[in-house]
Design a protein around this motif. Structure first.
Motif, PDB file in Angstrom:
ATOM      1  N   THR A 123       6.712  -5.190  -8.357  1.00  0.00           N
ATOM      2  CA  THR A 123       8.108  -5.368  -8.778  1.00  0.00           C
ATOM      3  C   THR A 123       9.128  -4.763  -7.827  1.00  0.00           C
ATOM      4  O   THR A 123      10.311  -5.060  -7.938  1.00  0.00           O
ATOM      5  N   SER A 124       8.712  -3.929  -6.889  1.00  0.00           N
ATOM      6  CA  SER A 124       9.669  -3.225  -6.035  1.00  0.00           C
ATOM      7  C   SER A 124      10.407  -4.158  -5.083  1.00  0.00           C
ATOM      8  O   SER A 124       9.784  -4.903  -4.324  1.00  0.00           O
ATOM      9  N   PRO A 125      11.752  -4.098  -5.079  1.00  0.00           N
ATOM     10  CA  PRO A 125      12.497  -4.882  -4.093  1.00  0.00           C
ATOM     11  C   PRO A 125      12.332  -4.335  -2.676  1.00  0.00           C
ATOM     12  O   PRO A 125      12.645  -5.026  -1.713  1.00  0.00           O
ATOM     13  N   HIS A 126      11.814  -3.125  -2.545  1.00  0.00           N
ATOM     14  CA  HIS A 126      11.518  -2.614  -1.200  1.00  0.00           C
ATOM     15  C   HIS A 126      10.370  -3.399  -0.575  1.00  0.00           C
ATOM     16  O   HIS A 126      10.398  -3.692   0.621  1.00  0.00           O
ATOM     17  N   VAL A 127       9.365  -3.739  -1.367  1.00  0.00           N
ATOM     18  CA  VAL A 127       8.207  -4.462  -0.833  1.00  0.00           C
ATOM     19  C   VAL A 127       8.608  -5.853  -0.352  1.00  0.00           C
ATOM     20  O   VAL A 127       8.085  -6.351   0.638  1.00  0.00           O
ATOM     21  N   SER A 128       9.561  -6.454  -1.019  1.00  0.00           N
ATOM     22  CA  SER A 128      10.039  -7.774  -0.580  1.00  0.00           C
ATOM     23  C   SER A 128      11.128  -7.666   0.488  1.00  0.00           C
ATOM     24  O   SER A 128      11.614  -8.674   0.975  1.00  0.00           O
ATOM     25  N   GLY A 129      11.510  -6.451   0.850  1.00  0.00           N
ATOM     26  CA  GLY A 129      12.538  -6.256   1.884  1.00  0.00           C
ATOM     27  C   GLY A 129      13.952  -6.473   1.377  1.00  0.00           C
ATOM     28  O   GLY A 129      14.867  -6.661   2.159  1.00  0.00           O
TER      29      GLY A 129
ATOM     30  N   ALA B 217       0.834  -1.210   0.000  1.00  0.00           N
ATOM     31  CA  ALA B 217       0.000   0.000   0.000  1.00  0.00           C
ATOM     32  C   ALA B 217       0.865   1.255   0.000  1.00  0.00           C
ATOM     33  O   ALA B 217       0.565   2.232  -0.693  1.00  0.00           O
ATOM     34  N   TYR B 218       1.939   1.245   0.769  1.00  0.00           N
ATOM     35  CA  TYR B 218       2.838   2.399   0.821  1.00  0.00           C
ATOM     36  C   TYR B 218       3.561   2.585  -0.509  1.00  0.00           C
ATOM     37  O   TYR B 218       3.711   3.699  -1.000  1.00  0.00           O
ATOM     38  N   GLN B 219       3.972   1.469  -1.116  1.00  0.00           N
ATOM     39  CA  GLN B 219       4.622   1.551  -2.425  1.00  0.00           C
ATOM     40  C   GLN B 219       3.667   2.117  -3.469  1.00  0.00           C
ATOM     41  O   GLN B 219       4.059   2.956  -4.287  1.00  0.00           O
ATOM     42  N   ASP B 220       2.413   1.679  -3.433  1.00  0.00           N
ATOM     43  CA  ASP B 220       1.407   2.224  -4.355  1.00  0.00           C
ATOM     44  C   ASP B 220       1.229   3.721  -4.155  1.00  0.00           C
ATOM     45  O   ASP B 220       1.108   4.483  -5.118  1.00  0.00           O
TER      46      ASP B 220
END
Length: 200
Positions: free
Chosen positions: A134-140, A106-109
């Motif tokens: 696709t964000s590597p931030h979402v996967s940590g 949700a934050y990435q969106d």
């Protein structure tokens, strides 16, 4: 005298019209992009509904702040490498701060919506912010560090810890590349749009 008065009134009306037009022009437009841009200017993610629990990072957070979700929810191997690097950097008088780490989808969106409003198109925004899918931030698996002396230190020494800069346009964005300490870091992509992972 009677001819001067209509000219004076007309001049005042023209001046007043110009002032009103300038004020109306300065107000935010009613379009969705204008409203989003205005919201972006006034939004501080730390005080938003999507806050620290979703990955917003308070000022001054380091890789040793266990209670901050953006740090605590990083991939364990990445976090271990970051802490080893931060310990060595501290010996050189450099503090590595975390500006962004793990983020909720949700934050990435939200960040992507703000980037589209800021840069004017999804194509330009993609150079800076990935989708939640696709964000590597979402996967940590990614961390954004600062300040400038920390990014300079990691640029010079990060490979020894498996920490690599991934994008040329983002000197703060680092990810773990396990073999970097033996082989060095791979060449960075120009920006995220060149990263095959972002094409999913």
């Amino acid at each position: 005298m009677t001819r001067t008065r209509p000219l004076l009134v007309a001049g005042l009306l023209v001046a007043l019209t110009a002032i009103i037009a300038a004020l109306v022009y300065a107000l935010p437009k009613a379009s969705s992009s204008g409203a989003s841009a205005l919201a972006t200017l006034h939004r501080d993610p730390r005080h938003d509904a999507l806050g620290e629990a979703d990955g917003a990072v308070p000022d001054g957070v380091t890789v040793f702040d266990y209670t901050v979700p953006a740090v605590a929810r990083l991939d364990p191997d990445l976090l271990k490498a970051l802490r080893r690097a931060a310990t060595a950097a501290a010996d050189d008088g450099v503090a590595i701060h975390v500006n962004s780490g793990w983020r909720s989808a949700a934050y990435q969106d939200q960040l992507l919506r703000e980037a589209v409003a800021r840069y004017g198109s999804a194509q330009e925004a993609a150079r800076w912010v990935a989708t939640a899918a696709t964000s590597p931030h979402v996967s940590g698996e990614a961390v954004d560090v600062g300040p400038a002396d920390a990014t300079a230190w990691l640029s010079a020494h990060g490979a020894a810890y498996g920490l690599c800069r991934i994008y040329r346009n983002e000197p703060w964005h680092y990810e773990l590349r396990a073999h970097a300490n033996d082989r060095g870091c791979p060449p960075p992509y120009a920006d995220p749009t060149q990263d095959p992972r972002m094409q999913q």
